[in-house]
Design a protein around this motif. Structure first.
Motif, PDB file in Angstrom:
ATOM      1  N   UNK A  96       0.852  -1.184   0.000  1.00  0.00           N
ATOM      2  CA  UNK A  96       0.000   0.000   0.000  1.00  0.00           C
ATOM      3  C   UNK A  96       0.886   1.233   0.000  1.00  0.00           C
ATOM      4  N   UNK A  97       0.512   2.224  -0.807  1.00  0.00           N
ATOM      5  CA  UNK A  97       1.237   3.491  -0.813  1.00  0.00           C
ATOM      6  C   UNK A  97       0.272   4.605  -1.182  1.00  0.00           C
ATOM      7  N   UNK A  98       0.615   5.811  -0.757  1.00  0.00           N
ATOM      8  CA  UNK A  98      -0.218   6.968  -1.073  1.00  0.00           C
ATOM      9  C   UNK A  98      -0.180   7.216  -2.578  1.00  0.00           C
ATOM     10  N   UNK A  99      -1.335   7.573  -3.122  1.00  0.00           N
ATOM     11  CA  UNK A  99      -1.460   7.870  -4.544  1.00  0.00           C
ATOM     12  C   UNK A  99      -2.449   9.015  -4.693  1.00  0.00           C
ATOM     13  N   UNK A 100      -2.375   9.754  -5.800  1.00  0.00           N
ATOM     14  CA  UNK A 100      -3.370  10.812  -6.004  1.00  0.00           C
ATOM     15  C   UNK A 100      -4.774  10.216  -5.899  1.00  0.00           C
ATOM     16  N   UNK A 101      -5.572  10.756  -4.973  1.00  0.00           N
ATOM     17  CA  UNK A 101      -6.940  10.302  -4.818  1.00  0.00           C
ATOM     18  C   UNK A 101      -7.119   9.167  -3.832  1.00  0.00           C
ATOM     19  N   UNK A 102      -6.041   8.694  -3.202  1.00  0.00           N
ATOM     20  CA  UNK A 102      -6.222   7.626  -2.222  1.00  0.00           C
ATOM     21  C   UNK A 102      -5.006   6.761  -2.024  1.00  0.00           C
ATOM     22  N   UNK A 103      -5.215   5.449  -2.161  1.00  0.00           N
ATOM     23  CA  UNK A 103      -4.180   4.449  -1.875  1.00  0.00           C
ATOM     24  C   UNK A 103      -3.971   3.550  -3.078  1.00  0.00           C
ATOM     25  N   UNK A 104      -2.728   3.382  -3.478  1.00  0.00           N
ATOM     26  CA  UNK A 104      -2.400   2.398  -4.505  1.00  0.00           C
ATOM     27  C   UNK A 104      -2.158   1.086  -3.772  1.00  0.00           C
ATOM     28  N   UNK A 105      -3.007   0.098  -4.047  1.00  0.00           N
ATOM     29  CA  UNK A 105      -2.827  -1.230  -3.476  1.00  0.00           C
ATOM     30  C   UNK A 105      -2.383  -2.168  -4.580  1.00  0.00           C
ATOM     31  N   UNK A 106      -1.318  -2.909  -4.299  1.00  0.00           N
ATOM     32  CA  UNK A 106      -0.829  -3.926  -5.228  1.00  0.00           C
ATOM     33  C   UNK A 106      -0.989  -5.278  -4.554  1.00  0.00           C
ATOM     34  N   UNK A 107      -1.504  -6.219  -5.305  1.00  0.00           N
ATOM     35  CA  UNK A 107      -1.680  -7.583  -4.817  1.00  0.00           C
ATOM     36  C   UNK A 107      -0.948  -8.485  -5.794  1.00  0.00           C
ATOM     37  N   UNK A 108       0.020  -9.248  -5.290  1.00  0.00           N
ATOM     38  CA  UNK A 108       0.801 -10.122  -6.165  1.00  0.00           C
ATOM     39  C   UNK A 108       0.782 -11.548  -5.615  1.00  0.00           C
ATOM     40  N   UNK A 109       0.466 -12.493  -6.468  1.00  0.00           N
ATOM     41  CA  UNK A 109       0.495 -13.917  -6.124  1.00  0.00           C
ATOM     42  C   UNK A 109       1.507 -14.608  -7.021  1.00  0.00           C
ATOM     43  N   UNK A 110       2.416 -15.343  -6.410  1.00  0.00           N
ATOM     44  CA  UNK A 110       3.385 -16.129  -7.167  1.00  0.00           C
ATOM     45  C   UNK A 110       3.381 -17.546  -6.609  1.00  0.00           C
ATOM     46  N   UNK A 111       3.662 -18.504  -7.469  1.00  0.00           N
ATOM     47  CA  UNK A 111       3.686 -19.874  -6.992  1.00  0.00           C
ATOM     48  C   UNK A 111       4.247 -20.842  -8.009  1.00  0.00           C
ATOM     49  N   UNK A 112       4.501 -22.032  -7.542  1.00  0.00           N
ATOM     50  CA  UNK A 112       5.058 -23.114  -8.361  1.00  0.00           C
ATOM     51  C   UNK A 112       4.148 -24.330  -8.277  1.00  0.00           C
ATOM     52  N   UNK A 113       3.088 -24.367  -9.085  1.00  0.00           N
ATOM     53  CA  UNK A 113       2.218 -25.541  -9.054  1.00  0.00           C
ATOM     54  C   UNK A 113       2.994 -26.792  -9.471  1.00  0.00           C
ATOM     55  N   UNK A 114       2.590 -27.935  -8.926  1.00  0.00           N
ATOM     56  CA  UNK A 114       3.232 -29.192  -9.310  1.00  0.00           C
ATOM     57  C   UNK A 114       2.165 -30.164  -9.807  1.00  0.00           C
ATOM     58  N   UNK A 115       2.599 -31.267 -10.380  1.00  0.00           N
ATOM     59  CA  UNK A 115       1.659 -32.273 -10.876  1.00  0.00           C
ATOM     60  C   UNK A 115       0.742 -31.697 -11.940  1.00  0.00           C
ATOM     61  N   UNK A 116      -0.524 -32.079 -11.872  1.00  0.00           N
ATOM     62  CA  UNK A 116      -1.494 -31.607 -12.858  1.00  0.00           C
ATOM     63  C   UNK A 116      -1.579 -30.083 -12.865  1.00  0.00           C
ATOM     64  N   UNK A 117      -1.484 -29.488 -11.680  1.00  0.00           N
ATOM     65  CA  UNK A 117      -1.592 -28.032 -11.586  1.00  0.00           C
ATOM     66  C   UNK A 117      -0.517 -27.330 -12.413  1.00  0.00           C
ATOM     67  N   UNK A 118       0.670 -27.947 -12.548  1.00  0.00           N
ATOM     68  CA  UNK A 118       1.727 -27.309 -13.330  1.00  0.00           C
ATOM     69  C   UNK A 118       1.370 -27.263 -14.812  1.00  0.00           C
ATOM     70  N   UNK A 119       0.672 -28.279 -15.292  1.00  0.00           N
ATOM     71  CA  UNK A 119       0.221 -28.299 -16.686  1.00  0.00           C
ATOM     72  C   UNK A 119      -0.818 -27.201 -16.908  1.00  0.00           C
ATOM     73  N   UNK A 120      -1.633 -26.978 -15.889  1.00  0.00           N
ATOM     74  CA  UNK A 120      -2.712 -25.996 -15.991  1.00  0.00           C
ATOM     75  C   UNK A 120      -2.277 -24.592 -15.581  1.00  0.00           C
TER      76      UNK A 120
END
Length: 147
Positions: A96-120
């Protein structure tokens, strides 16, 4: 580079401290994340480095249960959680950081799926991007309605 790396940001018309306090509270997650059905604390609140919470979500038609552990916390600036137990390793970072008009929120998801999930992984990444974009819109709508 992680097999799944989704980063979404949005300006929310509310003060940084309000956005950060609400978004960093796991008990509010079912209110603004469409996929999260429930959150149960495994450690005592409030959120701190080492806190653990069990999440139950429904994603791509499947029920997923996983435990997140808080790895980093800079109140009002940054929260990083990673799966301590679940279907595949995932890391979620809020900033979260201040931005013109309010708050800039960044949401980041990272991961390493394995098995079937890695194919998908490409399908999963696209679905996560769509869902996360909608989740931040829902969060903005909830917090902006309070202002």
């Amino acid at each position: 580079m992680a097999a799944v790396d989704v980063r979404v940001e949005r300006v929310i018309r509310a003060p940084v401290d309000e956005v950060a306090a609400y978004a960093a509270d796991p008990t509010t997650a079912p209110e603004w994340y469409a996929t999260i059905e429930s959150v149960v604390w495994r450690t005592d609140p409030p959120v701190a480095v080492g806190s653990e919470m069990e999440f139950v979500a429904r994603f791509l038609g499947r029920r997923i249960a996983y435990t997140y552990r808080v790895e980093e916390l800079e109140p009002g600036e940054r929260l990083v959680m990673s799966t301590a137990q679940g279907p595949f390793p995932m890391r979620t970072e809020y900033t979260w950081s201040a931005a013109p008009g309010g708050t800039l929120m960044t949401l980041r998801n990272t991961g390493e799926p394995s098995g079937f999930a890695s194919v998908a992984a490409p399908v999963m990444e696209a679905a996560m991007r769509r869902a996360t974009t909608k989740d931040l819109a829902r969060l903005a709508s909830l917090l902006e309605a309070r202002a």
